[in-house]
Every structure is written in C-alpha cells, then in structure tokens.
Write an enzyme that holds these catalytic residues in place. Structure first.
Site, PDB file in Angstrom:
ATOM      1  N   HIS A  94       0.786  -1.238   0.000  1.00  0.00           N
ATOM      2  CA  HIS A  94       0.000   0.000   0.000  1.00  0.00           C
ATOM      3  C   HIS A  94       0.814   1.283   0.000  1.00  0.00           C
ATOM      4  CE1 HIS A  94       0.364   0.096   4.467  1.00  0.00           C
ATOM      5  NE2 HIS A  94       0.218   1.390   4.312  1.00  0.00           N
ATOM      6  N   GLU A  98       3.319   5.372  -3.298  1.00  0.00           N
ATOM      7  CA  GLU A  98       3.483   6.679  -2.671  1.00  0.00           C
ATOM      8  C   GLU A  98       4.952   6.955  -2.327  1.00  0.00           C
ATOM      9  OE1 GLU A  98       1.396   9.056  -2.262  1.00  0.00           O
ATOM     10  OE2 GLU A  98       2.344  10.366  -0.767  1.00  0.00           O
ATOM     11  N   ASP A  99       5.611   5.962  -1.736  1.00  0.00           N
ATOM     12  CA  ASP A  99       6.906   6.234  -1.105  1.00  0.00           C
ATOM     13  C   ASP A  99       8.129   5.667  -1.822  1.00  0.00           C
ATOM     14  OD1 ASP A  99       5.596   7.527   0.893  1.00  0.00           O
ATOM     15  OD2 ASP A  99       5.594   5.834   2.283  1.00  0.00           O
TER      16      ASP A  99
HETATM   17 MN    MN Z   1       0.870   3.049   5.502  1.00  0.00          MN
END
Ligand code: MN
Length: 753
Positions: A94, A98-99
C-alpha cells in the site's frame, strides 16, 4: 471473557525488529491468512512481501524498525477483518507507489490490475489533506473518501493502515500525534462505524483518546485496574446466571461478558458530567443464539432474571440500523444494584456486527464475484441512510455504480459540496443558492475559466461569478445541469418569467406528441376527454397544462398517456382477464402447495396474503394473481369483502381449502392495543413463550394518547392455537384488545365457500 483485554498505549516497541523479526511477522501473516483462506496462493503472497520489502529496503520507521514491518502489520489487520487475497496483497504494497519508485504499471504486471488499482486508490486517499471543520463538513469529507475509494477495499486497507499507525505513535512528535488522533476520531472511527466494523471502531477511538486526552484516558485505566477483580467476579457471576437459565430452558447460546471500551466510558463521563464512580454500567453482556425467535425468548428470560430499566429496550432486529447492525438491546439491574446492558443476537448478526462490510468478503470471492446489485444495495444503504428512516425507492432509483454517481468538490473557502456525477458549474451554482445560479455569468475550476458544461471531478475547486444584471439562465442549461434540484430551479425560473411563452411552447409540443401517436390534435379541445385528464394530472386548466409542459414541469409523455387512457376508455376496449390463462403454467416453486388445495389443480403456486395472514382452520378463498399463482386470503379479509362482483364473476376469486398441513407452522399477524407501561413487551413475549409460540417480529409504538400499539408476527400451527394465544394476550394487564389485522371485525365469518 474474551474481550477483557484493553489497549495499553502502544504496542511493544519494534526497535529490535531485524531480519528474523520480519520473517516472523511474515510467517504469522501467512499462517493467519491460510487459516481463513485455505485456497491462498502462497507464492503470490510471498512475492508481494518480497517486492514490498525490496522497495522499502532503505526506509525505516520512526522507531528504527525496518519499514516493511508496517505493511506487514496492516496486512495482518486486513486478514483479521477477513478480507480477500487481493486486499492482503494490496495492503502489503500500500505504500510502494506513494513512497518508492514502484508504479501502477509495474504492480499491475506483477500482481494484476485489481491489486494495482487498489494500491493506487489508497495512495490517492493518502494525499487528501484534512482540516478540522464542523460536523456537516466532516461528513462530506468522509463521503468524499468513500467516493474516491471506488472499491470499498481501498478504504478498508486505509483503515487497517491507520490502525497500525495509531498503534505506533510513540515516536511521533506531540503535534503529529494529536493531529493524527483527531483525524482518526473524526474521520476513520466514524467510517469504521459506518461500515459496521464495531471492533475496529472501538480500537481506533481508544487509541485516539490516548493522545487527545492522556490524563482522562489514564484516569479511567487506573480506576478500571483498581476494580478489575471485583468487575471480573461480577461478570463471571452474571454470565453464569444467564448461562444456567438458558441451559434449564433448553436454549442453545453463547454468553459473553466484556468491559465497555474506554472511550465509551469517557464519553459518558463527559456528556453526562459524571465522575468515574458515577458511571455504573461498566460491563456489557452478549447472548448469541441460533434463531430470531430465540432472541425474543432470551429477552423474556433476561427480564425475568433481572429488573429491566424502563425505556432502555431497543429492537434493532425488527428495525436494523443503517449499517446493517441487528440486535436486541436491553439494560437491566442485577441483584447487586449494578446496571448492565445485554445484547441479544443470532450468530450471523454477531458476525456482521463485529466485521461489518468486511464480513461480506468472508462469503464472497472478492468484489468482482459478488452480484452487483447486492453489492451496491448493501454499500449504498450504509452511506445514504443516515437516520433510521428508510428510503428504499431512493436506493433502488440509484442502481448505478454507487462510487461513480457522486462527485465532491470544494468551494473556494474549502467547504465540500456533494453533487451527482457529471455535474457542471451550473449544478454547483444552484446548489449554493438559486439566486447564485440565476445570476451566474462565469465559472472557474481550479483557477481556470471553464464553460458551463464542464464536467466536475472529485476534489475540484469551483468558483462562480455573478452579476445583478445577468439575464438569467438559458434553456439549454436544463440539459447541462445534472442534478434534479438544479433543473427544478431553472424550470422554476422559466415558469415564473415566461408564462406566455411557455403556453405557446407547451401547446405546440402537445399537438406534435398527439400527432406522433396517431391521435387527432382536436382531442385537446374535447372536454369529454380533457376534463378527466386535467383532473388526473392535477392541473386547473388547459393553459396550466400547456404552461407546465412548456417549462418542462410535466413531460409530454405523461400528459399523452393520460389522454390515451381516456381515449381508450371512451372506445371501451378493455378486455376481461382470462383466468384459465393464468392457471395454465404456474411458476415453479420449491415451497410447493404449503398445505393448500386449489380446486383440483395440484402444484399450483400458492402464497399467503400478508393483509390477513390466514392459518389452518380459517375459512379461506384464493385470488388468481398475475404471475404469482394463487394468493390465499381469509374469507373475512377486507380485500375479499371489497372485491367487486365483476371480479368474482370473472373467476379471479376461486375456492380453496386446507389440505394436510402436517407440523407446518404458519405466520399470523397480530395487533395489540394497550396502555403503555414498562415491561409490557416482556409480558407479551412471556405469554407467547408459555404457549410455545415463536415470535418472528415484534414492533411496539407509543401513541400520543399514552396508548401502545404492538405489531407482531407469530408462528402457529392453526387457528385454534392462535385463538388460545390471543385469549392469553387479552388477559395481560393493560391490554385493551388483540386483533388479527386485515379483517372487518364486525362482519362474522361465513361458514363454507
Ligand atoms: Mn501506511
């Protein structure tokens, strides 16, 4: 006693979580997932774990542990919620988009597009920034998150993510902790509640409270600890007594005792301005049984064992909460003088109450496998039904993808406005105020000038400019507006401003419509036709009819249909229904004939009418319905009494009689009028219990005059048993009358058919 454990601050620190620790966490995840889902693709799960571990390789959590411990813990929470394999894999991934340098494309290639879409959905939610606002705005924000999720699994993973972050808050700054805690309390706990996930909701609330009011939280923990022994004894004792009574009565059940969660005690102290010592009901009990009639039986026994507190009985079985929660709640006082709540429910209701929407996946193979309609009904009802009011028509009207039928946009001030999908700046303007719409001269989206038909997206910032000298909406705005509210307001404007023009437009539209369907335009001047038409359409004259067609308040189709009806009536074309046709092929049913013989037809589909609920022993008649075989009524049913001679002559009412009904139980409806008083419901249930009569639904309503009106459905073998039960019910104190609804009481039942 399984729920006595509390959350004591944060989880033990994962500082030492090295390679071994990570492997151990993964093993636990795999074991737990396999336990719930033996068909798990282990290699796929493993490779998702490896992929995420590699991507997050260089990152560490604030506490120094490898970053991968976070997705692993969140995935564990997803497993415990009962989510499917794709969700658990998506949860492991997840934070990758994003990262890290992971992309949707890469994730899709490795784990499928479903997983990639879910991960991307979670990423989008992560990017939404909240500011605290008043409650109505928070509600819109929650809805916006749900709408943006598109797939409900996205929000469930987001909740699991938040759950773990809340557990590992110690290493965050004080400001960050408060910010996250507030967001959790205002957004995620209510979302979990909305999705029916009681357990997660409690956990999130307690974790938030630790940071929002550390002193208040600690005070309750200390006080509870000090009394733990006493509370334990109390719970054991009550539990034993309930268990014993159920055993003696032969009701199979599980009895659980638990301490209320800390935030609920806290809320009670704050809302009612009480000290801890003054909060008496610290424990709650739950009785889980097999069937709904058992629930009501248990209620009777509980009220017999302990004194019920008046006004605290709630029947969420007869009237489920919007989030599908079902249970009977009652508060009673034990011999020690300590009040406590008892919740009574079936095992199935229990599962839904614990896991909410997530419980859905336990039985379905992911969202793609679930029947669409079922899926949307369920989720839609969670979102829409805010109060206990039902809106079934509204729900069925919206049988489109629920996640794509709404859009949430911001005003320049940051308020969230909720519009139907496809909405344009016109909808936005009219949703602010009709005067804003009527005077709109221009629109901007995200700072750029746009045309009025620009379709708005989730998260757009919309701004409209107005001028007092604006000349008002144009006719084509009606087709550009998506919301019925905006359309209505635009029509309203035309209705008021342009009556003459509307009459002319309406007349020519009606004439064209008549011509098109082969009816002479002169019909509009024929009072024999038009007088009843105007009456049915509830308009006062021809000009009004034309005007309302002209501004769009009434469709030509609607007016035309009425005219056609009248024309047809005048031509006397109605053909009587042929009963033989209807009997020829009764639809197949598994239920068979249910103890009813229809003439000499066997295997004819039979249903028992709900208006008068016939049971064996009643004199009955049958009505041949369109498509559902024969519906059985009592001869004293007001529907039969009111039936026209023509219907009787046409053979739609046919003689039927009871056959061998065996041990079959039949549903009968009863209404009880009484004077309202405490324990009335218990006495009713107890009386029926004594007659061994099962209750399938029970609803009681207090009347303004101090009376009480109870509606119940019971299962009986025949009218003799029912009559005996009715006599007993009439004997209950304060009961005025007991009736079987659907009949005209003054008419005695005729014997024989
Ligand atoms: Mn998280």
């Amino acid at each position: 006693m399984d729920e006595k454990k509390r959350i004591d601050g944060a989880e033990p620190s994962a500082e030492s979580a090295g390679i071994d620790e990570v492997e151990k966490l993964y093993d636990e995840l795999e074991k737990q997932t396999l336990h719930d889902n033996p068909n798990l693709n282990r290699a796929r799960l493993r490779s998702a774990f490896e992929y995420a571990r590699k991507k997050h390789e260089k990152q560490v959590r604030k506490d120094g542990s490898p970053y991968i411990t976070h997705p692993l813990a969140a995935a564990m929470a997803c497993t415990q919620m009962g989510l499917d394999e794709d969700s658990i894999i998506a949860c492991l991934l997840h934070d990758t988009i994003e990262d890290t340098d992971a992309t949707h494309e890469e994730v899709a290639k490795l784990f499928g597009s479903q997983v990639a879409d879910i991960v991307e959905g979670v990423t989008k939610l992560t990017r939404v920034v909240y500011t605290t606002k008043e409650e109505a705005q928070m509600e819109n924000l929650r809805k916006m998150l749900l709408a943006m999720s598109k797939d409900i699994r996205v929000i469930l993973i987001k909740i699991a993510d938040r759950l773990h972050n809340m557990h590992t808050m110690n290493f965050q700054s004080e400001a960050k902790r408060r910010e996250k805690a507030l967001e959790t309390m205002e957004i995620y706990a209510p979302l979990a509640h909305r999705l029916g996930m009681q357990r997660v909701k409690w956990e999130l609330e307690d974790l938030s409270l630790i940071y929002l009011d550390p002193i208040g939280y600690q005070e309750i923990v200390v006080q509870l600890d000090a009394r733990m022994e006493q509370l334990s004894d109390f719970m054991d004792n009550i539990q034993e007594r309930i268990k014993h009574r159920m055993e003696v009565s032969g009701i199979r059940c599980e009895v659980y005792g638990r301490l209320k969660h800390i935030y609920s005690i806290y809320r009670k102290m704050v809302n009612q301005n009480k000290k801890f010592d003054e909060v008496l009901d610290l424990c709650a009990f739950r009785v889980v049984v097999d069937t709904i009639p058992d629930c009501y039986n248990v209620l009777g026994h509980i009220h017999d064992l302990f004194n019920p507190i008046p006004g605290r009985f709630k029947d969420y079985i007869a009237t489920p909460k919007p989030n599908m929660y079902q249970s009977i709640h009652t508060s009673v006082i034990g011999t020690e003088g300590i009040p406590f709540e008892v919740q009574i429910r079936t095992a199935e209701m229990h599962h839904t109450a614990e896991y909410g929407v997530a419980a859905h996946w336990k039985y379905k193979d992911g969202i793609a496998g679930a029947a669409d309609e079922e899926k949307f009904e369920w989720i839609r009802s969670l979102l829409e039904a805010q109060q206990d009011t039902e809106a079934p028509e509204f729900i069925s009207e919206l049988k489109v993808d629920m996640f794509s039928d709404e859009v949430f946009v911001f005003t320049p001030k940051g308020d969230v406005i909720n519009l139907p999908a496809g909405a344009t700046p016109i909808d936005f303007a009219y949703s602010i105020h009709s005067q804003v719409g009527n005077h709109m001269t221009g629109a901007k989206v995200n700072g750029r000038i746009v045309s009025f038909d620009r379709v708005l997206d989730n998260g757009d910032i919309v701004e409209v400019s107005t001028s007092p000298t604006a000349k008002g909406p144009a006719r084509d705005w009606i087709s550009m507006a998506k919301s019925s509210a905006a359309r209505a307001k635009i029509r309203q404007w035309f209705k008021k401003e342009k009556r003459e023009e509307n009459i002319i437009r309406g007349r020519s539209a009606m004439e064209a419509a008549l011509k098109h369907s082969g009816i002479h335009a002169d019909t509009l001047n024929d009072p024999e036709i038009m007088t009843p038409v105007l009456k049915k359409l509830a308009v006062t004259g021809m000009d009004d009819l034309f005007a309302s067609v002209g501004y769009g308040g009434m469709t030509t189709v609607r007016a035309l249909n009425r005219i056609k009806e009248e024309v047809a009536k005048v031509q006397k074309q109605e053909k009587a229904l042929q009963p033989e046709d209807l009997l020829k092929k009764p639809p197949v049913t598994e239920k068979g004939v249910d103890g009813i013989l229809v003439g000499d037809l066997d295997n004819c589909l039979v249903k028992f009418s709900r208006c008068c609920t016939p049971v064996p022993g009643d004199t009955v008649v049958g009505f041949i319905t369109k498509g559902f075989g024969v519906s059985v009524h009592r001869q004293s049913c007001s529907n039969y009494r009111k039936a026209t001679e023509a219907d009787k002559a046409a053979g739609r009412w046919v003689p039927v009689r009871w056959g061998d009904t065996g041990a079959r139980q039949y549903t009968a409806a009863l209404t009880i009028t009484a004077e309202a008083r405490p324990n009335l419901i218990v006495d009713i249930v107890t009386a029926l219990n004594a007659d061994k009569i099962g209750v399938t639904s029970l609803n009681i309503r207090e009347m303004p005059d101090g009376g009480a009106l109870a509606f119940l459905s019971v299962l009986v073998r025949d009218s003799e048993a029912l009559n005996a039960a009715m006599r007993h019910l009439r004997g209950i104190r304060s009961v005025r009358d007991v009736q079987r609804p659907g009949t005209e009481a003054e008419l005695p039942e005729k014997k024989g058919v």
